[in-house]
Design a protein around this motif. Structure first.
Motif, PDB file in Angstrom:
ATOM      1  N   UNK A   1      45.115  34.769  31.023  1.00  0.00           N
ATOM      2  CA  UNK A   1      43.772  34.725  31.611  1.00  0.00           C
ATOM      3  C   UNK A   1      43.414  36.126  32.111  1.00  0.00           C
ATOM      4  N   UNK A   2      42.206  36.563  31.804  1.00  0.00           N
ATOM      5  CA  UNK A   2      41.766  37.906  32.196  1.00  0.00           C
ATOM      6  C   UNK A   2      40.683  37.891  33.275  1.00  0.00           C
ATOM      7  N   UNK A   3      39.901  36.811  33.351  1.00  0.00           N
ATOM      8  CA  UNK A   3      38.797  36.772  34.318  1.00  0.00           C
ATOM      9  C   UNK A   3      38.486  35.332  34.688  1.00  0.00           C
ATOM     10  N   UNK A   4      38.262  35.080  35.976  1.00  0.00           N
ATOM     11  CA  UNK A   4      37.773  33.779  36.449  1.00  0.00           C
ATOM     12  C   UNK A   4      36.578  34.025  37.358  1.00  0.00           C
ATOM     13  N   UNK A   5      35.605  33.124  37.311  1.00  0.00           N
ATOM     14  CA  UNK A   5      34.455  33.262  38.207  1.00  0.00           C
ATOM     15  C   UNK A   5      33.763  31.923  38.417  1.00  0.00           C
ATOM     16  N   UNK A   6      33.465  31.632  39.679  1.00  0.00           N
ATOM     17  CA  UNK A   6      32.715  30.434  40.035  1.00  0.00           C
ATOM     18  C   UNK A   6      31.274  30.561  39.575  1.00  0.00           C
TER      19      UNK A   6
ATOM     20  N   UNK B   1      43.608  37.774  38.063  1.00  0.00           N
ATOM     21  CA  UNK B   1      42.257  37.651  38.612  1.00  0.00           C
ATOM     22  C   UNK B   1      42.196  36.568  39.681  1.00  0.00           C
ATOM     23  N   UNK B   2      41.199  36.727  40.569  1.00  0.00           N
ATOM     24  CA  UNK B   2      40.994  35.774  41.658  1.00  0.00           C
ATOM     25  C   UNK B   2      39.505  35.706  41.975  1.00  0.00           C
ATOM     26  N   UNK B   3      39.028  34.523  42.366  1.00  0.00           N
ATOM     27  CA  UNK B   3      37.639  34.398  42.822  1.00  0.00           C
ATOM     28  C   UNK B   3      37.564  33.345  43.911  1.00  0.00           C
ATOM     29  N   UNK B   4      36.658  33.587  44.866  1.00  0.00           N
ATOM     30  CA  UNK B   4      36.501  32.746  46.050  1.00  0.00           C
ATOM     31  C   UNK B   4      35.193  31.978  45.924  1.00  0.00           C
ATOM     32  N   UNK B   5      35.238  30.670  46.071  1.00  0.00           N
ATOM     33  CA  UNK B   5      34.055  29.831  45.860  1.00  0.00           C
ATOM     34  C   UNK B   5      32.952  30.138  46.878  1.00  0.00           C
ATOM     35  N   UNK B   6      31.764  30.594  46.414  1.00  0.00           N
ATOM     36  CA  UNK B   6      30.685  30.923  47.355  1.00  0.00           C
ATOM     37  C   UNK B   6      30.040  29.696  47.985  1.00  0.00           C
ATOM     38  N   UNK B   7      30.265  28.515  47.394  1.00  0.00           N
ATOM     39  CA  UNK B   7      29.670  27.284  47.909  1.00  0.00           C
ATOM     40  C   UNK B   7      30.595  26.569  48.896  1.00  0.00           C
ATOM     41  N   UNK B   8      31.887  26.722  48.713  1.00  0.00           N
ATOM     42  CA  UNK B   8      32.892  26.084  49.572  1.00  0.00           C
ATOM     43  C   UNK B   8      34.045  27.060  49.751  1.00  0.00           C
TER      44      UNK B   8
END
Length: 450
Positions: free
Chosen positions: A333-338, A286-293
């Motif tokens: 790890x299965x999920x990450x989220x900001x 999984x991957x997530x991109x920070x919406x604040x930075x």
């Protein structure tokens, strides 16, 4: 055999301890026993705001055993507002029961299992789904008819089918926050980009040209399809997850079973713009991109760790070291989220049954009770699930509220567990603010002692 029994008992003890603390740790919690396991859960739009609670749409899947069709479910969920629910009310729930706060609104018979659901940010009634096939399905959940999931019933007809993969695309799926763009990855090692707008444009072109009526009638019996804007090559194994840059429809990243984190820019071609060749010591799920930075990206792996990368610190050789490695899970790890409510906070869920909440600004802090023994950066651990937490989603309309689903059907009489929860605000508010509030209750807490 003895070892397996010990593990089960450990889970039971852990869960019992967690349940005894629900009234202290949580401001709100609704526990919902699922009929069938769900592999994905996503918040839809906010429907109604009332004095004491809000009503939201929720999308989830039902992965059946074949006795009835697989479905995409639209539900209505009532979330009680902060500091309204009594502690004894939220802690008294039956694991085997359906929650009165979660009610099914509509059922769509899905062509195959629903492995991933993603909503369109500009119109969250539009969702994309992945199944065990090369296609991506687009659904307008408001106009789709409500169906009964009976054995032998024909599948619902997607509003649009996205084509372009050569092999199954099961999990890697994202929708752009700024444009009606869709991103996917699959077993063919490709990252594929579409625009839903391309379908609308082709419809307009068709209606403006002299199209024969018979052709239109034939098309009406099947879902329309649209091809990709671009196909991107760079992974050497299955692409497990993809994510758009929050500020650009043409910049995105992907991770896969080749342990690579790849950055793409559609404006410069179909080859990687930057690449971290060994981002983890295992498959990256999984991957997530920070919406604040937009400089910070999270990755979660089968090596049990979450890493945070700074895209400004990737050199020309494609080598990058993480800003920090978060070690607090005991399984993949299965999920990450900001978190949408605070730029430094994120969640991670894993096969160990935990959903951990982290704050990277707290990394290295050792003050406070039990801080030294806790993994660095970890400030809350949700232990309400009794098996792997396959997905979760922060609610953008209800601050600090999370929905999470687990595949713990062996521990329940149903197909798994869905929980809607919000930790008590004393945990995440600024420390000085919390101490000032607690000070007002000094007399009640300490009695007559000055």
């Amino acid at each position: 055999m003895k070892k397996a029994k010990t593990v089960v008992m450990g889970v039971k003890d852990r869960y019992s301890e967690w349940k005894s603390m629900v009234g202290v740790l949580y401001d709100w919690l609704a526990n919902h026993n699922l009929v069938w396991p769900s592999l994905s859960c996503r918040w839809g739009p906010l429907l109604e705001q009332a004095t004491y609670k809000n009503r939201h749409r929720l999308y989830l899947s039902e992965q059946t055993d074949g006795s009835v069709p697989n479905t995409l479910v639209v539900a209505n969920v009532e979330v009680v507002k902060p500091r309204v629910a009594a502690a004894e009310h939220i802690s008294q729930f039956n694991e085997e029961s359906r929650s009165p706060f979660v009610k099914k609104y509509k059922t769509i018979i899905h062509p195959g299992e629903v492995n991933r659901i993603r909503e369109l940010r500009q119109n969250s009634k539009i969702v994309a789904t992945h199944t065990d096939s090369p296609e991506v399905f687009i659904w307008d959940l408001e106009t789709q008819p409500n169906r009964q999931a009976l054995l032998g019933a024909p599948t619902s007809r997607p509003d649009l089918v996205l084509t372009g993969h050569d092999d199954n695309a099961e999990y890697a799926l994202a929708m752009c926050p700024t444009e009606p763009f869709v991103l996917s990855g699959g077993k063919d090692k490709y990252v594929v980009l579409w625009s839903i707008q391309d379908h609308i444009a082709s419809l307009a072109a068709e209606s403006g040209s002299n199209v024969k009526h018979s052709k239109s009638s034939q098309k009406a019996t099947e879902s329309p399809s649209v091809g990709p804007r671009g196909i991107f090559h760079g992974h050497t194994n299955t692409v497990e997850d993809v994510q758009f840059c929050p500020s650009s429809a043409l910049e995105f990243c992907s991770v896969g079973d080749d342990s690579c984190l790849i950055f793409w820019d559609a404006r410069v071609g179909s080859v990687p713009a930057a690449k971290v060749n060994k981002a983890h010591d295992g498959d990256i799920h999984c991957v997530d991109w920070n919406p604040h930075d937009i400089n910070f990206i999270l990755t979660g792996s089968a090596d049990n760790t979450v890493k945070m990368f700074d895209r400004r610190k990737l050199n020309s050789e494609g080598v990058g070291s993480p800003v920090y490695k978060f070690e607090g899970h005991e399984a993949a790890i299965l999920c990450v989220q900001w978190c949408p409510d605070k730029s430094s906070v994120f969640g991670s869920s894993a096969e160990d049954g935990f959903l951990n909440i982290w704050d990277h600004e707290k990394v290295g802090q050792t003050s406070g009770p039990h801080r030294a023994s806790a993994p660095s950066g970890l400030f809350f651990r949700h232990a309400g699930h009794r098996d792997k937490v396959v997905d979760f989603h922060w609610n953008a309309f209800d601050p600090w509220t999370i929905v999470s689903v687990s595949d713990d059907c062996e521990c329940t009489s149903g197909g798994g567990t869905l929980q809607v929860w919000r930790m008590i605000d004393l945990i995440y508010r600024p420390e000085k603010e919390v101490l000032a509030e607690l000070d007002t209750y000094r007399t009640q807490i300490l009695g007559s002692t000055p």
